[in-house]
Design a protein around this motif. Sequence first.
Motif, mmCIF file in Angstrom:
data_model
loop_
_atom_site.group_PDB
_atom_site.id
_atom_site.type_symbol
_atom_site.label_atom_id
_atom_site.label_comp_id
_atom_site.label_asym_id
_atom_site.label_seq_id
_atom_site.Cartn_x
_atom_site.Cartn_y
_atom_site.Cartn_z
ATOM 1 N N MET A 149 24.488 4.116 -34.155
ATOM 2 C CA MET A 149 24.317 2.715 -33.765
ATOM 3 C C MET A 149 23.011 2.539 -32.982
ATOM 4 O O MET A 149 22.734 3.316 -32.076
ATOM 5 N N ARG A 150 22.220 1.550 -33.339
ATOM 6 C CA ARG A 150 20.957 1.301 -32.628
ATOM 7 C C ARG A 150 21.223 0.364 -31.454
ATOM 8 O O ARG A 150 21.710 -0.753 -31.652
ATOM 9 N N ARG A 151 20.930 0.891 -30.251
ATOM 10 C CA ARG A 151 21.225 0.113 -29.046
ATOM 11 C C ARG A 151 19.943 -0.186 -28.275
ATOM 12 O O ARG A 151 19.040 0.645 -28.230
ATOM 13 N N ALA A 152 19.940 -1.340 -27.601
ATOM 14 C CA ALA A 152 18.807 -1.679 -26.727
ATOM 15 C C ALA A 152 19.310 -2.432 -25.510
ATOM 16 O O ALA A 152 20.417 -3.002 -25.531
ATOM 17 N N VAL A 153 18.481 -2.428 -24.471
ATOM 18 C CA VAL A 153 18.821 -3.178 -23.261
ATOM 19 C C VAL A 153 17.727 -4.214 -22.997
ATOM 20 O O VAL A 153 16.550 -3.961 -23.247
ATOM 21 N N CYS A 154 18.148 -5.372 -22.514
ATOM 22 C CA CYS A 154 17.203 -6.384 -22.012
ATOM 23 C C CYS A 154 17.500 -6.530 -20.522
ATOM 24 O O CYS A 154 18.490 -7.185 -20.150
ATOM 25 N N PRO A 155 16.693 -5.914 -19.665
ATOM 26 C CA PRO A 155 16.985 -5.958 -18.236
ATOM 27 C C PRO A 155 16.282 -7.119 -17.530
ATOM 28 O O PRO A 155 15.271 -7.626 -18.013
ATOM 29 N N GLY A 156 16.817 -7.507 -16.376
ATOM 30 C CA GLY A 156 16.136 -8.546 -15.597
ATOM 31 C C GLY A 156 16.994 -9.047 -14.468
ATOM 32 O O GLY A 156 18.128 -8.595 -14.270
ATOM 33 N N SER A 157 16.435 -10.011 -13.715
ATOM 34 C CA SER A 157 17.185 -10.625 -12.620
ATOM 35 C C SER A 157 17.975 -11.837 -13.129
ATOM 36 O O SER A 157 19.059 -12.135 -12.629
ATOM 37 N N PHE A 158 17.383 -12.574 -14.043
ATOM 38 C CA PHE A 158 18.053 -13.719 -14.689
ATOM 39 C C PHE A 158 18.639 -14.690 -13.657
ATOM 40 O O PHE A 158 19.819 -15.031 -13.715
ATOM 41 N N ASP A 159 17.786 -15.113 -12.741
ATOM 42 C CA ASP A 159 18.239 -16.009 -11.650
ATOM 43 C C ASP A 159 17.577 -17.370 -11.750
ATOM 44 O O ASP A 159 16.729 -17.700 -10.919
ATOM 45 N N PRO A 160 17.923 -18.193 -12.746
ATOM 46 C CA PRO A 160 18.919 -18.002 -13.793
ATOM 47 C C PRO A 160 18.254 -17.648 -15.122
ATOM 48 O O PRO A 160 17.037 -17.635 -15.243
ATOM 49 N N VAL A 161 19.108 -17.408 -16.139
ATOM 50 C CA VAL A 161 18.621 -17.184 -17.499
ATOM 51 C C VAL A 161 17.922 -18.459 -17.996
ATOM 52 O O VAL A 161 18.379 -19.571 -17.729
ATOM 53 N N THR A 162 16.790 -18.264 -18.680
ATOM 54 C CA THR A 162 16.039 -19.399 -19.235
ATOM 55 C C THR A 162 16.076 -19.340 -20.769
ATOM 56 O O THR A 162 16.511 -18.332 -21.346
ATOM 57 N N ASN A 163 15.541 -20.377 -21.385
ATOM 58 C CA ASN A 163 15.462 -20.362 -22.852
ATOM 59 C C ASN A 163 14.475 -19.306 -23.347
ATOM 60 O O ASN A 163 14.580 -18.837 -24.479
ATOM 61 N N GLY A 164 13.538 -18.924 -22.476
ATOM 62 C CA GLY A 164 12.616 -17.831 -22.834
ATOM 63 C C GLY A 164 13.367 -16.514 -22.941
ATOM 64 O O GLY A 164 13.178 -15.741 -23.886
ATOM 65 N N HIS A 165 14.249 -16.245 -21.976
ATOM 66 C CA HIS A 165 15.085 -15.033 -22.038
ATOM 67 C C HIS A 165 15.957 -15.068 -23.297
ATOM 68 O O HIS A 165 16.079 -14.071 -24.016
#
Length: 162
Positions: free
Chosen positions: A1-17
């Motif tokens: 299985m191909r796995r990836a992570v998208c890390p961040g603070s996301f305070d808050p999540v935006t449409n860019g994220h």
Amino acid sequence: MRRAVCPGSFDPVTNGHLDVFTRASALFDEVTVAVLINKTKKSLFTVDQRIDMLREVVAPLGNVRVDAFHGLLVDFCRDREIPAIVKGLRAVTDFDYELQMAQMNHRLSGIETLFVSTNPLYSYLSSSLVKEVATYGGDVTGLVPPLVLQQLLATLSTQEAT
Ligand code: PNS
């Protein structure tokens, strides 16, 4: 299985994220959005609130899950057998720091970092700018998911009242 992570603070999540998650979800079998728990950084939303908002907005994607981590990102990835980090690059101003982190993470664990070029619609967008504009009454409709807009306005109005 191909796995990836998208890390961040996301305070808050935006449409860019969200755009980055969507593109990562098309490239990988499973994508984990990982929220950094950083008790020393002042945030508008608690980690739990950020996770709840993220879970709602990624629900339609199907193969995207949300988790939180503290400490090193590479340790989180090693524990979950995630070999790749996916991040958005907005502009050249992001590049130096992102490259530095990518190289350090690779040095620490061999993990690869893949950059997706941010949709030009969102190249100027950041969580901190969204918060600043919304705090002073500016309209951030279309820059964050509707649910986030609602929570942002509610949280800011509570803060004003106190
Ligand atoms: O949304 P942000 O705040 O720009 O995200 C930064 C984040 C969470 C990706 C970065 O700070 C991070 O990975 N922190 C975890 C600690 C760590 O691994 N530091 C070494 C980075 S080379």
